[in-house]
Design an enzyme around this catalytic site. Structure first.
Site, PDB file in Angstrom:
ATOM      1  N   GLU A  47      40.865  49.761  32.264  1.00 34.05           N
ATOM      2  CA  GLU A  47      40.424  50.151  33.600  1.00 34.05           C
ATOM      3  C   GLU A  47      40.138  51.662  33.629  1.00 34.05           C
ATOM      4  OE1 GLU A  47      42.187  49.668  38.168  1.00 34.05           O
ATOM      5  OE2 GLU A  47      43.452  49.241  36.421  1.00 34.05           O
ATOM      6  N   LYS A 116      36.431  46.237  41.588  1.00 32.26           N
ATOM      7  CA  LYS A 116      37.779  45.715  41.755  1.00 32.26           C
ATOM      8  C   LYS A 116      37.938  45.169  43.165  1.00 32.26           C
ATOM      9  CE  LYS A 116      42.567  47.081  40.724  1.00 32.26           C
ATOM     10  NZ  LYS A 116      43.399  48.166  40.174  1.00 32.26           N
ATOM     11  N   CYS A 177      42.598  44.531  36.667  1.00 30.95           N
ATOM     12  CA  CYS A 177      44.028  44.760  36.860  1.00 30.95           C
ATOM     13  C   CYS A 177      44.656  43.926  37.967  1.00 30.95           C
ATOM     14  CB  CYS A 177      44.273  46.252  37.091  1.00 30.95           C
ATOM     15  SG  CYS A 177      46.008  46.722  36.777  1.00 30.95           S
TER      16      CYS A 177
END
Length: 673
Positions: A47, A116, A177
Site C-alpha cells: 500500500e 481504497k 488493506c
C-alpha cells in the site's frame, strides 16, 4: 497462464524511504526485473509503496502527489516489452479529494486504478485525516507525462473499486488493506464477478498476536472466495515513529497458505507461487452456491465487471462488457517450480496433527455407525477379520462405536476365515487383535466349503483364475451375512475408497455389507488411521499387533502362499501402487483435472520415486478400471462420508455404468513420456 492453468504470481516488499519517490521507484523496478526473470505474470507491491505509507501530512503536498503519478508513467514505459502486470500503491487527487489507490500497469498502459474503499480511523490509524473513501468513485482519469522533450503522452484509465481485470487468460481484482478486514470485503463481489485472484496492497503494523490473525484472515478469504490471494504489506524503511512495519508477503489458494515471507528482515523480500486457476474454477463450478445471486444492491451481471480486453491493445482503455474470456496467452515458464505438489493429498504428514486428525476421522466413522445401530436398535455387529489394514480399521471403528453407545464389546463378532492363501502372519494378527480388544472371536475355515462349490460348478481347483478367487470372497460374505442373521446383528463392511475406485472387490462378495465404515477412506489414509490408533493405544500387545499389520504387504490372500509361507499375491503388483491411484483419484474427483494435467502433477509429486512411463502405465490402468467398475459402486451399501472425496451413488458421485472411457484413456495413452 500455462496450458495446465497455472498462474505465477509474486508478492514483493521493497525497501522504501517515506517521501523519496525516486528511491522507492528504483527499488520497485529492480524487483519487477527480478520477477520477470522468473516469468512472473502478476506482481503486487505494498500500500502506498511509491511514496511510503508513513508520509502522514506530507500526503497533502502536491509535489509528492505529482512525483508519484510520474513514477506510474515510468513503470508503464519500463513495461512496454514485458508481459508482467504490476500493481503499486500511491495517493491520487481527483475531484478535490485525495484517494489511497492501487495502479494496475501493463505494457506502457494503465489498465485501471482501484481506490481504497474502507479507511481505518481507529486506534493507531487515522487515514481519514488525508484520504477519502473511494467506494462510490467511478471516473475516467488521465495521467499526462512527457515521453520526450517534445512529446506529451497520457495514460488513460478508469478509477473505481471492484474492477476485475483480464490478463493472459485469468482474471484478478484489487483491494487495499482494510478492505480485507471488514464484514463484507470487496473481494467477495469481485470473485463472484469472475476474479480468479485477489491482490491486496497493505500496510499492516505489527502488534503481538496480530500476525496469526492475519494469516487466518487471508486463509479464510481465499477459501470463502475460492480464489488465489496475494498479499503484500509495507516493511523495511517505513517510519517507526509510532508503529513497526515488518513486511508480510503472503500467497494463499483456496484456504491454504502457499508461501509467506519471514518477518523482521531488513532486506527486500519477494515470495513467488504458482496458483492453480483451473482448480479454482472447477471448484467454483462444483460448489454451485458460489455463483448464486448476492444482495449487493445492484445487478450481479453489471457489478463492476469491467473486463479489460487486451487484444489489439493501443494504449487506451477498452471495456469488454461481454462474458467471453480473453484469448489465453500461454506463458512459457516452467510450471510448478514455485509450488509443492503433495504426493499423498489424503494423508496428514505432520506428526503433531496426526492424532488429532485420526481422532476426528475415526469419530465421524464411529458416530455414523453408532447412529445406525441406535436407529435399528441393534447391539450386534459381525466383521470379517483378515489381519489386513481395512478389516483392522473397521474393527477399531466398530469398537469405538460400541464404546460410544455403552455396548458390551462382546457384541462384536469378529470372524477370521482362513482360505487357500491365508498366511500364519495375518491369521495370528487377526486372532490376537480380536482377543486383546475384547470382542467375540470366531474362526470358520472356508477351504472345505469352497472345494465343494468348485465340484458343484466344475471349477478346476488348480486353475487360479477369477472364479477361483471370487468364490472365496463370496463364501466369506455368505458366512458373514448368515452369522448376522443368526445373531441379530449387521455386517460391517471393510472395503475402502481406493478399492471402490478401482473395482478391486468381488461383486456380491466383499463389495456387499450392511454398513460400510471405510467407504470414503482411501487406502493411503487407512494406513495413517491405523497408525493413529496405534499411537494412542495403551495396550502394548495391541500396539505391537497394529504395527505388524501396518508393515504387512497389502493382499487379498486369495492365491496360495509362497513356498516359505509368506504372502505371494500382492495387490499393488497387479493394480499398481495405491499412492499413485489415490493421487489420481483426488485429482480427478476433487479437481476434475484432465489426464494430461494429472500426469504432469504426478510427475512432479513423485519425481525420483516413479519415472514417467510408470506413472503413465498406472494412469491408463486407473481410467480403465474406474470406468469399467462403476456398476459395483452403483449399488454400494450405506457408509458415512468423512472427506472431500466420496463415491457414494447417493451423494458425491453419479455416473452411468456404461459411460465411455475413450476420451480419458485416449488422452492418457497419448501422453509423451
Amino acid at each position: 497462464m500455462t496450458k495446465d492453468g497455472f498462474v505465477r504470481v509474486a508478492a514483493a516488499k521493497p525497501e522504501v524511504k517515506p517521501g523519496n519517490v525516486d528511491f522507492n521507484l528504483d527499488n520497485i523496478l529492480k524487483m519487477v526485473r527480478k520477477a520477470e526473470e522468473e516469468h512472473v505474470e502478476l506482481i503486487v507491491f505494498p500500500e502506498l509503496s511509491l511514496t511510503g505509507y508513513t508520509c502522514a501530512d506530507l500526503f497533502f503536498q502536491t509535489n509528492l502527489q505529482d512525483k508519484a503519478l510520474r513514477a506510474v508513467a515510468t513503470i508503464a514505459r519500463a513495461l512496454r516489452s514485458s508481459r508482467i502486470v504490476v500493481v503499486v500503491g500511491l495517493p491520487i487527487a481527483i475531484n478535490n479529494a485525495l484517494y489511497n489507490c492501487a495502479a494496475v500497469i501493463k505494457q506502457n498502459a494503465l489498465l485501471g486504478i482501484v481506490p481504497k474503499s474502507y479507511l481505518p480511523n481507529y486506534g493507531e490509524f487515522y487515514e481519514q485525516r488525508w484520504f477519502k473513501s473511494g467506494i462510490n468513485l467511478d471516473e475516467e482519469v488521465s495521467i499526462t507525462y512527457k515521453n520526450s522533450p517534445f512529446e506529451v503522452e497520457s495514460l488513460n484509465g478508469k478509477i473505481a473499486p471492484g474492477q476485475v481485470f483480464n490478463h493472459s487468460g485469468f482474471k484478478f481484482g484489487v483491494e487495499i488493506c482494510e478492505d480485507l478486514w471488514v464484514p463484507n470485503p470487496p473481494a467477495v463481489e469481485m470473485a463472484q464477478s469472475g476474479a480468479d485472484i485477489i491482490v491486496n496492497l497493505s500496510a499492516t503494523d505489527e502488534i503481538a498476536g496480530k500476525h496469526k490473525y492475519l494469516l487466518s484472515l487471508v486463509e479464510q478469504q481465499s477459501a470463502r472466495c475460492r480464489c488465489g490471494y496475494v498479499y503484500s504489506s509495507a516493511g523495511t524503511g517505513e517510519s517507526s515513529t509510532d508503529l513497526a512495519f515488518s513486511g508480510n508477503c503472503i500467497i494463499a489458494e483456496n484456504g491454504t497458505i502457499l508461501c509467506e515471507s519471514e518477518r523482521f528482515v531488513l532486506s527486500p523480500q519477494m515470495e513467488i507461487a504458482d496458483i492453480d486457476v483451473e482448480a479454482l474454477r472447477t471448484d467454483r463450478i462444483r460448489h454451485n452456491t458460489f455463483g448464486q445471486p448476492f444482495n449487493s444492491g445492484k445487478s450481479h451481471s453489471t457489478c463492476h465487471s469491467n473486463f479489460i480486453d487486451e487484444e489489439d491493445w493501443t494504449g487506451e482503455l477498452h471495456i469488454d462488457t461481454s462474458s467471453d474470456p480473453v484469448k489465453m496467452e500461454e506463458n512459457p515458464f516452467e510450471p510448478l517450480k514455485y509450488r509443492f505438489i503433495n504426493p499423498t493429498p489424503f494423508v496428514e504428514k505432520n506428526e503433531a496433527r496426526l492424532r488429532e486428525r485420526c481422532e476426528e476421522i475415526s469419530s465421524i466413522q464411529a458416530w455414523g455407525l453408532a447412529q445406525r445401530l441406535r436407529a435399528i436398535n441393534c447391539s450386534k455387529a459381525v466383521i470379517g477379520i483378515s489381519g489386513g489394514l481395512d478389516s483392522t480399521l473397521a474393527l477399531l471403528v466398530t469398537v469405538k462405536a460400541f464404546d460410544m453407545l455403552g455396548l458390551d464389546r462382546k457384541g462384536i463378532i469378529g470372524i477370521t476365515m482362513p482360505g487357500f492363501g491365508t498366511t500364519n502372519r495375518t491369521h495370528n494378527n487377526a486372532w490376537n487383535l480380536m482377543e486383546e480388544l475384547g470382542v467375540t472371536p470366531m474362526e470358520i475355515p472356508i477351504n472345505k466349503a469352497v472345494q465343494i462349490h468348485f465340484e458343484d460348478i466344475g471349477q478346476n481347483p488348480e486353475k487360479h483364475d477369477a472364479t477361483y478367487e471370487n468364490s472365496q470372497a463370496r463364501e466369506r460374505t455368505q458366512i458373514l451375512m448368515d452369522m448376522a442373521n443368526k445373531t441379530g446383528g449387521i455386517v460391517i463392511g471393510t472395503g475402502d475408497l481406493s478399492e471402490l475406485a478401482l473395482g478391486w472387490c468381488t461383486y456380491n462378495g466383499d463389495q456387499m455389507s450392511m454398513y460400510g465404515v471405510n467407504a470414503s477412506i482411501p487406502k493411503t489414509l487407512v494406513r495413517d488411521l491405523v497408525r493413529g490408533y496405534m499411537l494412542s493405544e495403551n495396550n502394548e500387545k495391541v500396539k505391537a499387533t497394529l504395527q505388524d499389520i501396518i508393515d504387512t504387504p497389502i493382499s487379498p490372500e486369495l492365491l496360495p502362499a509362497a513356498a516359505d509361507g509368506t504372502i505371494a499375491q500382492k495387490t499393488e503388483d497387479f493394480v499398481g501402487p495405491y499412492e499413485l491411484h489415490d493421487f489420481f483419484l483426488h485429482s480427478m474427483l476433487r479437481h476434475s483435472f484432465s489426464p494430461t494435467k494429472i500426469f504432469n502433477l504426478a510427475s512432479k509429486a513423485f519425481e525420483g520415486v516413479y519415472d514417467k512411463p510408470t506413472i503413465k502405465k498406472w494412469l491408463v490402468t486407473f481410467y480403465r478400471r474406474f470406468f469399467s467398475q462403476q456398476f459395483k459402486r452403483s449399488c454400494m451399501p450405506d457408509g458415512v462420508k468423512v472427506g472431500s472425496v466420496c463415491l457414494s451413488p447417493r451423494g458425491d458421485w453419479r455416473m452411468p455404468s456404461d459411460a465411455s472411457a475413450a476420451l480419458w484413456i485416449n488422452e492418457a495413452e497419448a501422453l509423451d513420456c
